[in-house]
Structure formats: C-alpha cells, structure tokens
Design a protein around this motif. Structure first.
Motif, PDB file in Angstrom:
ATOM      1  N   GLY A 134       0.787  -1.229   0.000  1.00 21.16           N
ATOM      2  CA  GLY A 134       0.000   0.000   0.000  1.00 21.16           C
ATOM      3  C   GLY A 134       0.818   1.276   0.000  1.00 21.16           C
ATOM      4  O   GLY A 134       0.261   2.368  -0.067  1.00 21.16           O
ATOM      5  N   ALA A 135       2.132   1.167   0.082  1.00 18.37           N
ATOM      6  CA  ALA A 135       2.981   2.356  -0.010  1.00 18.37           C
ATOM      7  C   ALA A 135       3.030   2.801  -1.471  1.00 18.37           C
ATOM      8  O   ALA A 135       2.694   2.037  -2.380  1.00 18.37           O
ATOM      9  CB  ALA A 135       4.387   2.054   0.505  1.00 18.37           C
ATOM     10  N   THR A 136       3.441   4.036  -1.690  1.00 23.71           N
ATOM     11  CA  THR A 136       3.602   4.547  -3.047  1.00 23.71           C
ATOM     12  C   THR A 136       5.066   4.917  -3.261  1.00 23.71           C
ATOM     13  O   THR A 136       5.848   4.948  -2.319  1.00 23.71           O
ATOM     14  CB  THR A 136       2.706   5.777  -3.304  1.00 23.71           C
ATOM     15  N   LEU A 137       5.419   5.200  -4.505  1.00 27.58           N
ATOM     16  CA  LEU A 137       6.778   5.621  -4.832  1.00 27.58           C
ATOM     17  C   LEU A 137       6.782   7.092  -5.189  1.00 27.58           C
ATOM     18  O   LEU A 137       5.867   7.566  -5.868  1.00 27.58           O
ATOM     19  CB  LEU A 137       7.322   4.817  -6.012  1.00 27.58           C
ATOM     20  N   ASN A 138       7.799   7.801  -4.741  1.00 30.28           N
ATOM     21  CA  ASN A 138       7.999   9.183  -5.156  1.00 30.28           C
ATOM     22  C   ASN A 138       9.031   9.154  -6.283  1.00 30.28           C
ATOM     23  O   ASN A 138      10.218   8.950  -6.037  1.00 30.28           O
ATOM     24  CB  ASN A 138       8.499  10.032  -3.991  1.00 30.28           C
ATOM     25  N   PRO A 139       8.582   9.347  -7.533  1.00 27.81           N
ATOM     26  CA  PRO A 139       9.509   9.224  -8.672  1.00 27.81           C
ATOM     27  C   PRO A 139      10.613  10.271  -8.673  1.00 27.81           C
ATOM     28  O   PRO A 139      11.681  10.041  -9.246  1.00 27.81           O
ATOM     29  CB  PRO A 139       8.603   9.356  -9.883  1.00 27.81           C
ATOM     30  N   THR A 140      10.400  11.398  -8.019  1.00 28.03           N
ATOM     31  CA  THR A 140      11.418  12.449  -7.975  1.00 28.03           C
ATOM     32  C   THR A 140      12.677  11.968  -7.262  1.00 28.03           C
ATOM     33  O   THR A 140      13.777  12.392  -7.599  1.00 28.03           O
ATOM     34  CB  THR A 140      10.860  13.705  -7.276  1.00 28.03           C
ATOM     35  N   PHE A 141      12.497  11.076  -6.292  1.00 34.49           N
ATOM     36  CA  PHE A 141      13.635  10.581  -5.513  1.00 34.49           C
ATOM     37  C   PHE A 141      13.859   9.090  -5.735  1.00 34.49           C
ATOM     38  O   PHE A 141      14.312   8.377  -4.849  1.00 34.49           O
ATOM     39  CB  PHE A 141      13.421  10.898  -4.031  1.00 34.49           C
ATOM     40  N   THR A 142      13.540   8.628  -6.927  1.00 35.18           N
ATOM     41  CA  THR A 142      13.731   7.233  -7.298  1.00 35.18           C
ATOM     42  C   THR A 142      14.579   7.182  -8.561  1.00 35.18           C
ATOM     43  O   THR A 142      14.312   7.906  -9.519  1.00 35.18           O
ATOM     44  CB  THR A 142      12.360   6.548  -7.537  1.00 35.18           C
ATOM     45  N   ASP A 143      15.633   6.351  -8.522  1.00 38.04           N
ATOM     46  CA  ASP A 143      16.499   6.184  -9.692  1.00 38.04           C
ATOM     47  C   ASP A 143      17.045   4.767  -9.697  1.00 38.04           C
ATOM     48  O   ASP A 143      16.462   3.885  -9.066  1.00 38.04           O
ATOM     49  CB  ASP A 143      17.618   7.236  -9.714  1.00 38.04           C
ATOM     50  N   ASP A 144      18.161   4.537 -10.357  1.00 36.63           N
ATOM     51  CA  ASP A 144      18.730   3.190 -10.434  1.00 36.63           C
ATOM     52  C   ASP A 144      19.389   2.745  -9.131  1.00 36.63           C
ATOM     53  O   ASP A 144      19.671   1.558  -8.964  1.00 36.63           O
ATOM     54  CB  ASP A 144      19.775   3.115 -11.556  1.00 36.63           C
TER      55      ASP A 144
END
Length: 145
Positions: free
Chosen positions: A24-34
């Motif tokens: 149920g958590a979400t991802l913050n794409p701004t602070f997500t990378d490889d």
C-alpha cells in the motif's frame, strides 16, 4: 514538522519497489532512480530502498546482511488489529515472510514482517485508551470491567 527517512538495503531494487507498493505504499519518482527508491508510507514517513552498493557509500562502517543481522527494528502503527493482519497477509503474498508469531499484549497487538531482503518491519495496533492512560492503567481498567 519532522519527516523520517529510513534507509534500507536491497539486493534487488525492482523487487523492493514491488514489495512495498503491494503493502500500500507509493513511490515518489522524484527521488527514485537506479540506486534508490523513495517509498512513501504517508506525508511524514519514508523508506529509501537503496541498492547494497549505494548503501555502503553512506557510511564508513561495515554494512551487514539483513537476512542474518538485525541493524534496526522499524515499527509502523496501523488503525486496527484487522489492518495489521491485512498488511502482513499482503506482505507474505508479495514475497515477504513472518518470522515470529503474532504478539497480543492486551493493550497492543503486533506482527513482524521481513521483506524479501530480510529487513524487518513490525506493524502494530495500540488501543487508543492505552495510549491516553498508559498500558498498566488500561489493563487494570480492562481487568475490572
């Protein structure tokens, strides 16, 4: 306002992202990378799932394998006992494991979940009256009811 960011190591970033979003958590794409994924629990609580290699750059200390060593124990509250059971079921279905039996202290109910990398998260529900009165007073009141 204080925010908490908990860095957790992972050997498989994509697997970690899938696991935590299944809870149920979400991802913050701004602070997500490889190298890392920002896992958002709510507006104040975040996990940073970080590749083992990148995690090692954060410290001069020896890092440990979370499957064999406990470095930190994370506890997150839920709104009810049923919500605790639901998130554990979702975690096990998504590839996690429940390393211990559920614990019922009368005023608090908790269950542990290990993610696929072995990072442990406890989910718990505490009776609101126990929070207000304290566990001993709550249990005494329940015994007299």
């Amino acid at each position: 306002m204080t925010h908490i960011f908990v860095n957790i190591p992972t050997s498989d970033l994509e697997r970690s992202k899938a696991f935590y979003t299944a809870l149920g958590a979400t991802l913050n794409p701004t602070f997500t990378d490889d190298n890392a994924a920002c896992i958002v629990w709510d507006e104040n609580v975040y996990f940073m799932a970080v590749t083992n290699e990148y995690f090692a750059t954060f410290t001069d200390k020896k890092t440990v394998d979370p499957r064999t060593h406990a470095q930190v124990l994370i506890a997150l509250s839920r709104q009810s006992r049923a919500a605790v059971d639901e998130i554990i079921a979702a975690g096990v279905a998504a590839g996690g494991s429940e390393p211990t039996e559920a614990k019922d202290y009368g005023f608090m109910y908790s269950r542990d979940l290990d993610d696929p990398d072995g990072n442990g998260v406890e989910f718990f529900f505490m009776e609101p009256q126990a929070v207000e009165q304290g566990p001993d007073a709550y249990l005494a009141e329940q015994a007299n009811a």
